[in-house]
Design a protein around this motif. Sequence first.
Motif, PDB file in Angstrom:
ATOM      1  N   CYS A   1      -7.578  13.769 -26.090  1.00  6.62           N
ATOM      2  CA  CYS A   1      -7.428  15.200 -26.296  1.00  6.62           C
ATOM      3  C   CYS A   1      -6.195  15.731 -25.574  1.00  6.62           C
ATOM      4  O   CYS A   1      -5.833  15.261 -24.492  1.00  6.62           O
TER       5      CYS A   1
ATOM      6  N   GLU B   1     -18.759  21.752 -38.706  1.00  3.40           N
ATOM      7  CA  GLU B   1     -19.529  20.969 -37.740  1.00  3.40           C
ATOM      8  C   GLU B   1     -20.577  20.082 -38.408  1.00  3.40           C
ATOM      9  O   GLU B   1     -20.831  18.963 -37.963  1.00  3.40           O
TER      10      GLU B   1
ATOM     11  N   GLU C   1      -9.131  20.093 -28.317  1.00  2.00           N
ATOM     12  CA  GLU C   1     -10.079  20.507 -27.282  1.00  2.00           C
ATOM     13  C   GLU C   1     -11.193  19.476 -27.128  1.00  2.00           C
ATOM     14  O   GLU C   1     -11.749  18.996 -28.113  1.00  2.00           O
ATOM     15  N   VAL C   2     -11.526  19.165 -25.903  1.00  3.15           N
ATOM     16  CA  VAL C   2     -12.559  18.159 -25.628  1.00  3.15           C
ATOM     17  C   VAL C   2     -13.903  18.590 -26.202  1.00  3.15           C
ATOM     18  O   VAL C   2     -14.614  17.796 -26.840  1.00  3.15           O
ATOM     19  N   GLU C   3     -14.273  19.833 -25.991  1.00  5.73           N
ATOM     20  CA  GLU C   3     -15.593  20.299 -26.426  1.00  5.73           C
ATOM     21  C   GLU C   3     -15.763  20.150 -27.931  1.00  5.73           C
ATOM     22  O   GLU C   3     -16.771  19.611 -28.411  1.00  5.73           O
ATOM     23  N   ALA C   4     -14.782  20.632 -28.703  1.00  2.84           N
ATOM     24  CA  ALA C   4     -14.888  20.577 -30.157  1.00  2.84           C
ATOM     25  C   ALA C   4     -14.839  19.146 -30.670  1.00  2.84           C
ATOM     26  O   ALA C   4     -15.558  18.780 -31.609  1.00  2.84           O
ATOM     27  N   THR C   5     -14.017  18.320 -30.046  1.00  2.00           N
ATOM     28  CA  THR C   5     -13.847  16.945 -30.514  1.00  2.00           C
ATOM     29  C   THR C   5     -15.060  16.085 -30.194  1.00  2.00           C
ATOM     30  O   THR C   5     -15.423  15.180 -30.948  1.00  2.00           O
ATOM     31  N   SER C   6     -15.715  16.367 -29.084  1.00  2.00           N
ATOM     32  CA  SER C   6     -16.846  15.537 -28.654  1.00  2.00           C
ATOM     33  C   SER C   6     -18.171  15.963 -29.273  1.00  2.00           C
ATOM     34  O   SER C   6     -19.111  15.165 -29.342  1.00  2.00           O
ATOM     35  N   ARG C   7     -18.265  17.196 -29.755  1.00  2.00           N
ATOM     36  CA  ARG C   7     -19.550  17.757 -30.170  1.00  2.00           C
ATOM     37  C   ARG C   7     -20.317  16.891 -31.176  1.00  2.00           C
ATOM     38  O   ARG C   7     -21.524  16.659 -30.990  1.00  2.00           O
TER      39      ARG C   7
ATOM     40  N   ALA D   1     -17.526  12.933 -21.708  1.00  2.00           N
ATOM     41  CA  ALA D   1     -17.860  14.282 -22.137  1.00  2.00           C
ATOM     42  C   ALA D   1     -19.292  14.610 -21.741  1.00  2.00           C
ATOM     43  O   ALA D   1     -20.177  13.757 -21.781  1.00  2.00           O
ATOM     44  N   ALA D   2     -19.544  15.832 -21.388  1.00  2.00           N
ATOM     45  CA  ALA D   2     -20.872  16.253 -20.946  1.00  2.00           C
ATOM     46  C   ALA D   2     -21.867  16.144 -22.071  1.00  2.00           C
ATOM     47  O   ALA D   2     -21.575  16.427 -23.225  1.00  2.00           O
ATOM     48  N   THR D   3     -23.079  15.672 -21.752  1.00  2.00           N
ATOM     49  CA  THR D   3     -24.139  15.570 -22.763  1.00  2.00           C
ATOM     50  C   THR D   3     -25.033  16.789 -22.711  1.00  2.00           C
ATOM     51  O   THR D   3     -24.999  17.550 -21.758  1.00  2.00           O
TER      52      THR D   3
END
Length: 368
Positions: free
Chosen positions: A29, A309, A332-338, A366-368
Amino acid sequence: MALNRLQLSNFRNITFAELSLVQGVNLFCGPNGSGKTSLLEAVHMLSTGRSFRSRKHKAVIQEGALGLTVFGRLSGGDSLGVERLADGGGRIRINRAPASSSSQLASCLPLQVINSDSFSALDGGPGVRRRLLDWAVFHVEHSFAEAWKNYQIALSQRNALLRRGKIVPDLLSVWERRLAESGEHVDALRQRLFAGLNAALTALLKSLPDSPLSRIEMSYRRGWRKEVSLIQALEESRQGDLAQGNTRVGPHRADLRFSASGEAAHQILSRGQQKMLVCALRTAMAELVCRHREKPVFLVDDLPSELDELNQLQFARWVSRCASQVLVTGIEVEATSRPWLALSPPWNSPKVFHVEHGHISAESSAAT
């Protein structure tokens, strides 16, 4: 087969990087232009000997450098290395020994790539789709590579005779027989693979019941009329081929078509739907390959782009069944990891790398 370690130098804006990768998901990212796509491009070179963005090696080498190197160690212990020099030279090595061709790399590290060029599978020329089909045939049918090589040799010889403008019947018939024999073999392998690919793709698309994609049909065109053998087609086409100086029938003219109710898919689908169709096609190809050998690696450039999504999650579910590893880029990490966080282990614990100005640094998962 997955990549455990990746090392590259002088690759576009990346002067040097050495990464430890995980099986499952690796996220890269950072802002646009930071070097994320270049990293995927380097892995592609490790598998094919070339970039997916440029046919010229010099364009990929960092400005001012004499050459680039890419090295990888696979989960099974094998090592792959590619060196490309600005003067046109270079080397390919497998387990530190010289490799005779880039196809040996591909056999060691099968890849599926989804990026901005993937749309050409729908709106590009037949050659793009033939190469997609042949990727799967190469990895599933062991006799394909030799049959295709023999076909290309015979095709080159027949075309050379046609361009002379004066046919020598005995000599031409020799190459036509060889062309027909190898061409029929190539087509038989493609048709056998296509039957499985079509079934796998249809099953994936039917899992999207509320989407126009569930109505998409794929067809295969072999490159000459169904009613005749290849040798007959070559004989019938001879005079026209002579006038144009090339062979107009055969497996080198084969194509895949995607349509719904007679309309070409790229003309009736939105951009997001087209991307989802490409994702389904690539997944179906990987599903066939992993039935016969180890699972391939997926390179996905900017998955959130043009997919909502729900479709991102659906694609992540598909890939988790048929890939050994995924390298995904995003801003973005959040969007890519979701989409990956919703899966089961090891897919729900992506390893995150931050990329900026050609520098790559590992961060916590990434946070779970």
